[in-house]
Design a protein around this motif. Structure first.
Motif, PDB file in Angstrom:
ATOM      1  N   ARG A 148       0.906  -1.032   0.077  1.00 16.52           N
ATOM      2  CA  ARG A 148      -0.025  -0.231  -0.082  1.00 16.52           C
ATOM      3  C   ARG A 148       0.234   0.881   0.257  1.00 16.52           C
ATOM      4  N   TRP A 149       1.096   2.300  -0.815  1.00  8.36           N
ATOM      5  CA  TRP A 149       1.425   2.888  -1.357  1.00  8.36           C
ATOM      6  C   TRP A 149       0.963   4.164  -0.915  1.00  8.36           C
ATOM      7  N   THR A 150       1.537   5.561  -0.403  1.00 10.26           N
ATOM      8  CA  THR A 150       1.068   6.457   0.380  1.00 10.26           C
ATOM      9  C   THR A 150       1.864   7.553  -0.197  1.00 10.26           C
ATOM     10  N   GLY A 151       1.174   8.926  -0.524  1.00 14.12           N
ATOM     11  CA  GLY A 151       1.753   9.560  -1.246  1.00 14.12           C
ATOM     12  C   GLY A 151       1.410  10.738  -1.911  1.00 14.12           C
ATOM     13  N   VAL A 152       1.630  11.831  -3.038  1.00 14.03           N
ATOM     14  CA  VAL A 152       0.941  12.655  -3.391  1.00 14.03           C
ATOM     15  C   VAL A 152       0.812  11.958  -5.488  1.00 14.03           C
ATOM     16  N   ARG A 153       0.152  12.824  -6.320  1.00 18.70           N
ATOM     17  CA  ARG A 153      -0.168  12.727  -7.161  1.00 18.70           C
ATOM     18  C   ARG A 153       1.190  13.469  -7.511  1.00 18.70           C
ATOM     19  N   LEU A 154       1.643  12.744  -8.547  1.00 22.47           N
ATOM     20  CA  LEU A 154       3.156  13.050 -10.091  1.00 22.47           C
ATOM     21  C   LEU A 154       1.643  14.209 -10.693  1.00 22.47           C
ATOM     22  N   ARG A 155       0.782  14.513 -10.952  1.00 23.10           N
ATOM     23  CA  ARG A 155      -0.181  15.220 -10.935  1.00 23.10           C
ATOM     24  C   ARG A 155      -0.132  16.571 -10.493  1.00 23.10           C
ATOM     25  N   ASP A 156      -0.286  16.332  -9.564  1.00 22.62           N
ATOM     26  CA  ASP A 156      -1.061  17.357  -7.924  1.00 22.62           C
ATOM     27  C   ASP A 156       1.396  18.782  -8.625  1.00 22.62           C
ATOM     28  N   VAL A 157       1.775  17.328  -8.322  1.00 20.37           N
ATOM     29  CA  VAL A 157       3.276  18.366  -8.101  1.00 20.37           C
ATOM     30  C   VAL A 157       3.734  18.792  -9.675  1.00 20.37           C
ATOM     31  N   LEU A 158       3.151  18.177 -10.633  1.00 20.43           N
ATOM     32  CA  LEU A 158       3.028  18.924 -12.097  1.00 20.43           C
ATOM     33  C   LEU A 158       2.971  20.522 -12.628  1.00 20.43           C
ATOM     34  N   ASP A 159       1.547  20.378 -11.405  1.00 15.82           N
ATOM     35  CA  ASP A 159       0.741  21.623 -11.636  1.00 15.82           C
ATOM     36  C   ASP A 159       0.690  22.144 -10.660  1.00 15.82           C
ATOM     37  N   ARG A 160       1.566  22.166 -10.269  1.00 13.68           N
ATOM     38  CA  ARG A 160       2.553  23.282  -8.764  1.00 13.68           C
ATOM     39  C   ARG A 160       3.690  24.116  -9.852  1.00 13.68           C
ATOM     40  N   ALA A 161       4.348  22.774 -10.780  1.00 16.06           N
ATOM     41  CA  ALA A 161       5.079  23.853 -11.543  1.00 16.06           C
ATOM     42  C   ALA A 161       4.376  24.085 -12.905  1.00 16.06           C
ATOM     43  N   GLY A 162       3.548  23.780 -13.190  1.00 15.84           N
ATOM     44  CA  GLY A 162       3.340  23.760 -14.667  1.00 15.84           C
ATOM     45  C   GLY A 162       3.492  23.947 -15.945  1.00 15.84           C
ATOM     46  N   VAL A 163       3.373  23.036 -15.808  1.00 19.02           N
ATOM     47  CA  VAL A 163       3.449  22.054 -17.533  1.00 19.02           C
ATOM     48  C   VAL A 163       3.476  23.553 -18.367  1.00 19.02           C
ATOM     49  N   LYS A 164       4.566  23.541 -19.693  1.00 21.89           N
ATOM     50  CA  LYS A 164       4.449  24.614 -20.554  1.00 21.89           C
ATOM     51  C   LYS A 164       3.396  23.360 -21.864  1.00 21.89           C
ATOM     52  N   ALA A 165       2.885  24.200 -23.020  1.00 31.05           N
ATOM     53  CA  ALA A 165       2.205  23.399 -23.354  1.00 31.05           C
ATOM     54  C   ALA A 165       3.411  23.118 -24.749  1.00 31.05           C
ATOM     55  N   GLY A 166       3.482  21.698 -25.361  1.00 28.84           N
ATOM     56  CA  GLY A 166       4.028  21.265 -25.876  1.00 28.84           C
ATOM     57  C   GLY A 166       5.425  19.929 -25.100  1.00 28.84           C
ATOM     58  N   ALA A 167       5.086  20.057 -23.902  1.00 23.69           N
ATOM     59  CA  ALA A 167       5.535  18.771 -23.149  1.00 23.69           C
ATOM     60  C   ALA A 167       4.890  17.518 -23.989  1.00 23.69           C
ATOM     61  N   HIS A 171       0.253  10.548 -19.326  1.00 23.07           N
ATOM     62  CA  HIS A 171       0.102   8.923 -18.107  1.00 23.07           C
ATOM     63  C   HIS A 171       0.760   9.761 -16.634  1.00 23.07           C
ATOM     64  N   ALA A 172       2.210  11.106 -17.116  1.00 26.51           N
ATOM     65  CA  ALA A 172       2.527  10.898 -15.820  1.00 26.51           C
ATOM     66  C   ALA A 172       1.185  12.160 -14.959  1.00 26.51           C
ATOM     67  N   ARG A 173      -0.119  12.763 -15.727  1.00 29.30           N
ATOM     68  CA  ARG A 173      -0.710  13.752 -15.358  1.00 29.30           C
ATOM     69  C   ARG A 173      -2.295  12.398 -15.227  1.00 29.30           C
ATOM     70  N   ASP A 174      -1.935  11.649 -15.099  1.00 32.23           N
ATOM     71  CA  ASP A 174      -3.358  11.023 -15.416  1.00 32.23           C
ATOM     72  C   ASP A 174      -3.809  10.672 -14.039  1.00 32.23           C
ATOM     73  N   GLY A 175      -3.440  10.900 -12.209  1.00 28.97           N
ATOM     74  CA  GLY A 175      -3.987  10.836 -10.807  1.00 28.97           C
ATOM     75  C   GLY A 175      -3.170   9.659 -11.008  1.00 28.97           C
ATOM     76  N   GLU A 176      -2.906   8.609 -11.285  1.00 31.75           N
ATOM     77  CA  GLU A 176      -2.858   6.927 -10.586  1.00 31.75           C
ATOM     78  C   GLU A 176      -1.360   7.347 -10.650  1.00 31.75           C
ATOM     79  N   VAL A 177      -1.016   7.746 -11.163  1.00 25.03           N
ATOM     80  CA  VAL A 177       1.026   7.898 -10.972  1.00 25.03           C
ATOM     81  C   VAL A 177       1.180   8.842  -9.627  1.00 25.03           C
ATOM     82  N   ILE A 178       1.692   7.760  -8.765  1.00 21.39           N
ATOM     83  CA  ILE A 178       2.103   8.920  -6.793  1.00 21.39           C
ATOM     84  C   ILE A 178       3.036   9.234  -6.950  1.00 21.39           C
ATOM     85  N   LEU A 179       4.075   9.766  -6.583  1.00 16.22           N
ATOM     86  CA  LEU A 179       5.587  10.102  -5.339  1.00 16.22           C
ATOM     87  C   LEU A 179       4.962   9.309  -3.324  1.00 16.22           C
TER      88      LEU A 179
END
Lengths: 338, 403
Positions: free
Chosen positions: B158-177, B204-212
């Motif tokens: 059982r893995w507990t953490g934060v969504r990669l999507r949330d981390v990426l959204d905090r940084a703001g992925v630019k168009a074209g990534a 895939h990185a932003r699908d909400g299933e990938v976590i840290l």
């Protein structure tokens, strides 16, 4: 062993132990550079808490294996070239593979994974691996006799080798002049390789060559087993130049412009990576500097693609700096726990 | 404490190689029953934060989970969870207060996140199997080079953490990534060697299933399993699950790093399978896992009484889908019967199965177990083969003795 390897201390506690050790070691010499720069009170064990979860800092020691590839001189290339980056275990557990399959593996190690060995070594390594099971079964039936090694260290041999203790001391710590390396606790495989190379001249030394030639293969195995097993103290040495140590630490940990990273191969704090890579932590600065110069000048050629190249990238000041840094890492094992 | 370690090293040196004597640090040996051998491995408790494990390699560590662990439940204990590192420069100490995770590249705002930052973010958890893509490589025939795992390079937690999507959204992925590439604190001994890194497509990185993940089965991760933070990519093989995750780089061009372009690739064929010696096929990265099922309470050395009712159980997982069913055959695969499935811990988790079968009056009892996942994908009857020894998922078979 299990106790040692399982010891998980918060980083802060490990740091306290380390600083205390340093302080103890350097009482004679008033203060070391590290102790002088360290805060007077060590930080509390570090934790991070949030949302009901607390994470604790971790400091562990990973166990090492000094298994080697058996088979005498036929194993020299594979031992010296391969064990820098990985232990022997997984190689020994491979199924019987074709020469072509081994050739591809060895070339991958050199070309893709940048293993620092010469292309000329590839045939010897592939030969060895293709005959892996035969080579391993050639392991000497005789086990090294450290007690006999101790006798040689104290008394020399009838064949004319003087007692090692004359220069290296009976417990292998040599002396504070640094003219002779500390041998206590050094890997037997590494020490035996040096003796063979002194005898053959691959490593040139007017003092050590005749001595090495006077030792039989059994004597070499016994003497090196003895020194490897000695757990000797470190001599109280004069306080080093703090600026020099700092520069040396930078080179050791991060490398210079070409990223040399001594610690990558020699272990954190120069703790060594037996069997192939010697420890440097606590080795005498004078000896480290001298031997780097020997690499530069071609008097030592027993790891040509690695240390000679690296040594030639260091200038005189950098050599003194890394030498000063490693000397004051008084215990390689304590350094590894830092 | 330090002294003991040095002593052990001396013993290991003296007894090293293939010496039949027990090395001082080994507790015992296990036979992995690999075709053609060598199949004897040491069992050890010498690794930090680990109970007894099978040693495949000491440095960098490759530790396999002993098989009996999988019979005890679907969660693999942290101290029995398999370990696989590529390079030998592994930090032996991590200060949680100083640790930083960098997020950089094709983003609006580069980040350097502390563990406190991660602990303050919205928290999620997932139960997921981490499996080495080379799990079971030692069972390939003809044999191939690489870590000679039996089936124990997998674990479920059982893995507990934060969504990669949330981390990426905090940084703001630019168009074209196009991709999000991860790497950790480990380094090769030789600086010129390629650092271990793996990319995920940006969607895939932003699908909400990938976590840290900073917790595993409710505790911080063992250092050797990736403390303090590990990337969790449910349904995908372990090479994407970057340990000691310290760097996330958003790319606006396809990743060209060694472990994506050259390493960890399989034939682009059904079951990633080719004939030994075959060349000229297209390759693709090894990515999504495929369904597997295993027996955990019976082996080829099990003996049962004639006519006895034999309880049979095991574990299964669906790969990148859930477990739809696990079936058992006692007639060489002509007929299959459903088994009962245990509690469902989630799509990507191990799932226990069990059934009961009557032993024949004499001879032997050969059983096969077959998992079908929720996408309709079923384990193949024939083993796949590829030169990397990847993605084995043939139907497992055990032969019990009746006596």
């Amino acid at each position: 062993m299990a106790n040692s390897a399982n010891a998980i201390a918060p980083g802060g506690i490990a740091a306290v132990v380390f600083l205390l050790t340093i302080a103890t070691q350097t009482l004679w010499a008033c203060q070391s550079a590290l102790a002088a720069e360290a805060p007077p009170v060590a930080p509390a064990p570090s934790i991070v808490t949030g949302g009901g979860v607390t994470l604790h800092s971790v400091s562990v020691s990973l166990p090492r294996s000094d298994n080697t590839f058996q088979g005498g001189r036929g194993a020299d290339a594979i031992n010296n070239d391969c064990l820098i980056c990985h232990s022997a275990g997984m190689v020994l557990d491979q199924a019987t593979l074709s020469r072509a399959a081994w050739q591809a593996e060895v070339e991958k190690m050199r070309d893709a994974f940048k293993a620092p060995f010469a292309a000329e070594d590839i045939p010897a390594i592939v030969d060895y691996l293709t005959n892996l099971k035969n080579m391993m079964s050639q392991s000497a039936g005789r086990q090294p006799d450290a007690k006999h090694g101790a006798v040689i260290v104290a008394q020399g041999t009838a064949t004319g080798a003087p007692p090692c203790a004359q220069c290296h001391a009976f417990n292998g710590v040599s002396d504070a002049s640094g003219a002779f390396p500390r041998l206590a606790g050094q890997s037997a495989f590494y020490l035996a390789g040096q003796l063979r190379d002194f005898a053959s001249g691959v490593r040139a030394s007017a003092i050590m060559s005749p001595i090495a030639k006077a030792l039989s293969p059994g004597d070499v195995a016994d003497v090196t087993a003895y020194f490897a097993g000695v757990d000797a103290p470190f001599l109280p040495l004069k306080a080093p130049n703090a600026a020099l140590v700092k520069h040396g630490e930078e080179l050791a940990k991060a490398g210079g412009p070409e990223k040399l990273h001594c610690d990558n191969c020699h272990g954190r704090g120069g703790g060594g990576a037996p069997p192939v890579i010697p420890y440097l932590g606590g080795q005498y600065a004078h000896y480290i500097a001298f031997t780097l110069q020997m690499w530069q000048e071609g008097f030592r050629k027993n790891s040509p693609d690695a240390m000679a190249v690296i040594a030639k990238k260091l200038d005189d000041e950098e050599i003194l700096a890394v030498a000063a840094y490693y000397q004051q890492m008084s215990s390689p094992l304590e350094a590894a726990a830092k | 404490m330090m002294q003991s370690r040095r002593r052990i090293l001396q013993h290991a040196g003296v007894l090293g190689g293939m010496a039949a004597t027990l090395p001082a640090w080994a507790d015992a040996f296990v036979n992995l029953d690999l075709p053609g051998g060598p199949d004897r491995r040491e069992l050890t408790t010498a690794f930090p934060q680990k109970a007894q494990m099978i040693v495949q390699r000491t440095r960098p560590p490759l530790l396999e989970t002993p098989w009996d662990v999988y019979d005890r439940g679907v969660f693999t204990p942290n101290d029995r969870f398999f370990v696989r590192w590529h390079w030998a420069v592994i930090p032996e100490a991590v200060d949680v207060a100083a640790f930083k995770l960098d997020v950089r590249g094709h983003v609006n705002q580069e980040l350097s996140l502390s563990l406190a930052d991660l602990l303050a973010m919205p928290r999620v958890e997932v139960v997921a199997v981490c499996q080495c893509s080379g799990n079971s490589r030692g069972l390939f025939q003809p044999r191939v080079a690489g870590a000679q795992w039996q089936n124990g390079a997998m674990g479920n937690a059982r893995w507990t953490g934060v969504r990669l999507r949330d981390v990426l959204d905090r940084a703001g992925v630019k168009a074209g990534a196009v991709a999000v590439r991860s790497s950790g604190l480990d380094d090769p001994v030789v600086p010129a060697a390629p650092k271990v890194m793996k990319p995920l497509d940006v969607d895939h990185a932003r699908d909400g299933e990938v976590i840290l993940a900073f917790q595993m089965n409710g505790e911080q991760l063992p250092l050797l399993n990736g403390f303090p933070v590990r990337l969790i990519v449910p349904g995908w093989y372990g090479d994407y699950w970057i340990k000691m995750l310290s760097d996330i780089e958003v790319l606006n061009v396809p990743d060209q790093n060694y472990f994506e372009r050259v390493g960890y690739r399989v034939p682009d064929t059904p079951h990633a399978s080719v004939k030994p010696g075959e060349t000229g096929f297209k390759t693709v990265p090894v990515t999504r896992m495929v369904p597997r099922s295993f027996f955990t309470n019976v082996t080829d050395t099990t003996t049962v009484k004639p006519g006895a009712a034999v309880p049979v159980r095991g574990i299964a997982f669906g790969g990148d889908g859930g477990v739809a069913r696990v079936e058992l055959s006692a007639d060489g695969g002509q007929t299959w019967r459903q088994t009962a499935l245990g509690r469902d811990e989630g799509t990507y988790s191990f799932r226990q199965w069990n059934t009961q079968i009557m032993a024949p009056p004499s001879g032997s009892l050969t059983l096969q177990a077959r998992c079908t996942n929720t996408k309709g994908e079923v384990q193949p009857a024939e083993p796949n083969w590829n030169g990397g020894g990847f993605m084995r998922n043939v139907i497992e078979r055990v032969q019990l003795t009746v006596a």
